[in-house]
Motif scaffolding. Structure first.
Motif, PDB file in Angstrom:
ATOM      1  N   UNK A  57       0.831  -1.209   0.000  1.00 35.08           N
ATOM      2  CA  UNK A  57       0.000   0.000   0.000  1.00 35.08           C
ATOM      3  C   UNK A  57       0.862   1.254   0.000  1.00 35.08           C
ATOM      4  N   UNK A  58       1.892   1.273   0.863  1.00 31.75           N
ATOM      5  CA  UNK A  58       2.772   2.438   0.916  1.00 31.75           C
ATOM      6  C   UNK A  58       3.607   2.565  -0.356  1.00 31.75           C
ATOM      7  N   UNK A  59       4.024   1.434  -0.921  1.00 30.51           N
ATOM      8  CA  UNK A  59       4.795   1.468  -2.166  1.00 30.51           C
ATOM      9  C   UNK A  59       3.954   2.065  -3.292  1.00 30.51           C
ATOM     10  N   UNK A  60       2.688   1.659  -3.390  1.00 36.01           N
ATOM     11  CA  UNK A  60       1.789   2.199  -4.415  1.00 36.01           C
ATOM     12  C   UNK A  60       1.559   3.686  -4.209  1.00 36.01           C
ATOM     13  N   UNK A  61       1.342   4.060  -2.948  1.00 39.44           N
ATOM     14  CA  UNK A  61       1.100   5.479  -2.641  1.00 39.44           C
ATOM     15  C   UNK A  61       2.306   6.333  -3.021  1.00 39.44           C
ATOM     16  N   UNK A  62       3.522   5.828  -2.735  1.00 44.08           N
ATOM     17  CA  UNK A  62       4.740   6.566  -3.071  1.00 44.08           C
ATOM     18  C   UNK A  62       4.921   6.676  -4.577  1.00 44.08           C
ATOM     19  N   UNK A  63       4.627   5.607  -5.305  1.00 43.41           N
ATOM     20  CA  UNK A  63       4.762   5.619  -6.766  1.00 43.41           C
ATOM     21  C   UNK A  63       3.774   6.590  -7.406  1.00 43.41           C
ATOM     22  N   UNK A  64       2.541   6.612  -6.876  1.00 42.50           N
ATOM     23  CA  UNK A  64       1.536   7.544  -7.392  1.00 42.50           C
ATOM     24  C   UNK A  64       1.959   8.979  -7.123  1.00 42.50           C
ATOM     25  N   UNK A  65       2.482   9.232  -5.930  1.00 40.63           N
ATOM     26  CA  UNK A  65       2.930  10.584  -5.577  1.00 40.63           C
ATOM     27  C   UNK A  65       4.080  11.030  -6.475  1.00 40.63           C
ATOM     28  N   UNK A 109       4.703   9.942  -9.522  1.00 40.88           N
ATOM     29  CA  UNK A 109       4.150  10.156 -10.869  1.00 40.88           C
ATOM     30  C   UNK A 109       3.481  11.524 -10.961  1.00 40.88           C
ATOM     31  N   UNK A 110       2.693  11.869  -9.961  1.00 39.81           N
ATOM     32  CA  UNK A 110       2.012  13.165  -9.967  1.00 39.81           C
ATOM     33  C   UNK A 110       3.000  14.321  -9.887  1.00 39.81           C
ATOM     34  N   UNK A 111       4.075  14.111  -9.135  1.00 40.25           N
ATOM     35  CA  UNK A 111       5.094  15.151  -9.017  1.00 40.25           C
ATOM     36  C   UNK A 111       5.765  15.393 -10.366  1.00 40.25           C
ATOM     37  N   UNK A 164       4.406  14.850 -13.303  1.00 42.42           N
ATOM     38  CA  UNK A 164       3.427  15.506 -14.158  1.00 42.42           C
ATOM     39  C   UNK A 164       3.315  16.995 -13.842  1.00 42.42           C
ATOM     40  N   UNK A 165       3.344  17.327 -12.542  1.00 38.71           N
ATOM     41  CA  UNK A 165       3.295  18.747 -12.161  1.00 38.71           C
ATOM     42  C   UNK A 165       4.496  19.496 -12.698  1.00 38.71           C
ATOM     43  N   UNK A 166       5.665  18.867 -12.619  1.00 41.40           N
ATOM     44  CA  UNK A 166       6.880  19.497 -13.106  1.00 41.40           C
ATOM     45  C   UNK A 166       6.804  19.717 -14.611  1.00 41.40           C
ATOM     46  N   UNK A 167       6.286  18.745 -15.346  1.00 41.44           N
ATOM     47  CA  UNK A 167       6.134  18.892 -16.793  1.00 41.44           C
ATOM     48  C   UNK A 167       5.177  20.040 -17.123  1.00 41.44           C
ATOM     49  N   UNK A 168       4.090  20.127 -16.362  1.00 42.53           N
ATOM     50  CA  UNK A 168       3.108  21.196 -16.585  1.00 42.53           C
ATOM     51  C   UNK A 168       3.719  22.558 -16.302  1.00 42.53           C
ATOM     52  N   UNK A 169       4.472  22.668 -15.207  1.00 45.51           N
ATOM     53  CA  UNK A 169       5.104  23.945 -14.852  1.00 45.51           C
ATOM     54  C   UNK A 169       6.113  24.371 -15.906  1.00 45.51           C
ATOM     55  N   UNK A 170       6.857  23.415 -16.426  1.00 45.98           N
ATOM     56  CA  UNK A 170       7.840  23.733 -17.458  1.00 45.98           C
ATOM     57  C   UNK A 170       7.158  24.195 -18.746  1.00 45.98           C
ATOM     58  N   UNK A 171       6.068  23.500 -19.086  1.00 46.95           N
ATOM     59  CA  UNK A 171       5.361  23.872 -20.314  1.00 46.95           C
ATOM     60  C   UNK A 171       4.734  25.253 -20.176  1.00 46.95           C
TER      61      UNK A 171
END
Length: 209
Positions: free
Chosen positions: A169-177, A179-181, A183-190
């Motif tokens: 559960x914690x491994x999945x939560x960390x991987x999702x976090x 991934x979202x981080x 994506x946020x970085x890609x959005x900020x750069x764009x």
């Protein structure tokens, strides 16, 4: 000796508290008895006074995991040795619990404690079990979950020493976090370049060529 099994006693005790979440389930005699399990006679000796004593041992065991998690092997061993000196046990041969097909005892090693109270009994078994695990598999096999704010203790039994989380559960939560981080970085750069995310990635790829 196959005594590393007892190391789980240390993990169970440490994980009754989640400091970052301000959670503590070690609040009653019943909670202490649950840690022992139904087959442990020492659980019957638990009293209200053991709640405070268990919490003290819990903090010392967590310190062992924390030192190991940061790579300070000497500190982890020193902390564990202090527990072993304070809460000794006697390895004994036992066969009363298991029988083979012919009804003969299945002799095995057992940790016999001689406690003055329930805390001493549990601490002795937990510390010795953790010591066997540490010497059998290495200090780097003790860790604290990397999925903040969890920080639960775990024992790494993976073949490639790759475990970083206390549970799937914690491994999945960390991987999702993570991934979202990304994506946020890609959005900020764009946004900073005035390009949409796909075009930013395309432009980045062009620049690399």
């Amino acid at each position: 000796m196959e005594l590393t099994y007892y190391s789980d006693y240390a993990v169970r005790l440490v994980n009754t508290e989640e400091p970052a979440r301000n959670k503590d389930t070690l609040t009653s005699v019943e909670a202490i008895r649950d840690l022992f399990g139904p087959s442990m006679q020492a659980a019957r000796r638990a009293t209200e006074s053991d709640v405070t004593r268990f919490r003290s041992v819990r903090g010392r065991l967590r310190a062992v995991f924390a030192a190991a998690d940061t790579g300070d092997e000497t500190q982890a061993v020193d902390l564990l040795n202090s527990l072993l000196l304070e809460f000794p046990v006697s390895p004994q041969i036992s066969g009363h619990d298991f029988r083979d097909d012919d009804g003969r005892p299945k002799w095995h090693m057992h940790l016999a404690d001689h406690p003055s109270n329930a805390t001493a009994g549990y601490a002795a078994i937990a510390a010795m079990g953790l010591a066997f695990h540490l010497t059998e598999y290495g200090v780097d096999r003790l860790g604290l979950c990397q999925a903040a704010p969890c920080r639960n203790a775990y024992l790494d039994t993976s073949t490639n020493r790759s475990r970083r989380y206390c549970s799937d559960r914690c491994a999945t939560r960390a991987n999702v976090a993570a991934y979202r981080a990304r994506k946020r970085l890609e959005t900020e750069r764009s946004q900073s370049t005035g390009l949409t995310a796909p075009k930013a990635q395309e432009a980045s790829a062009s620049g690399e060529r």
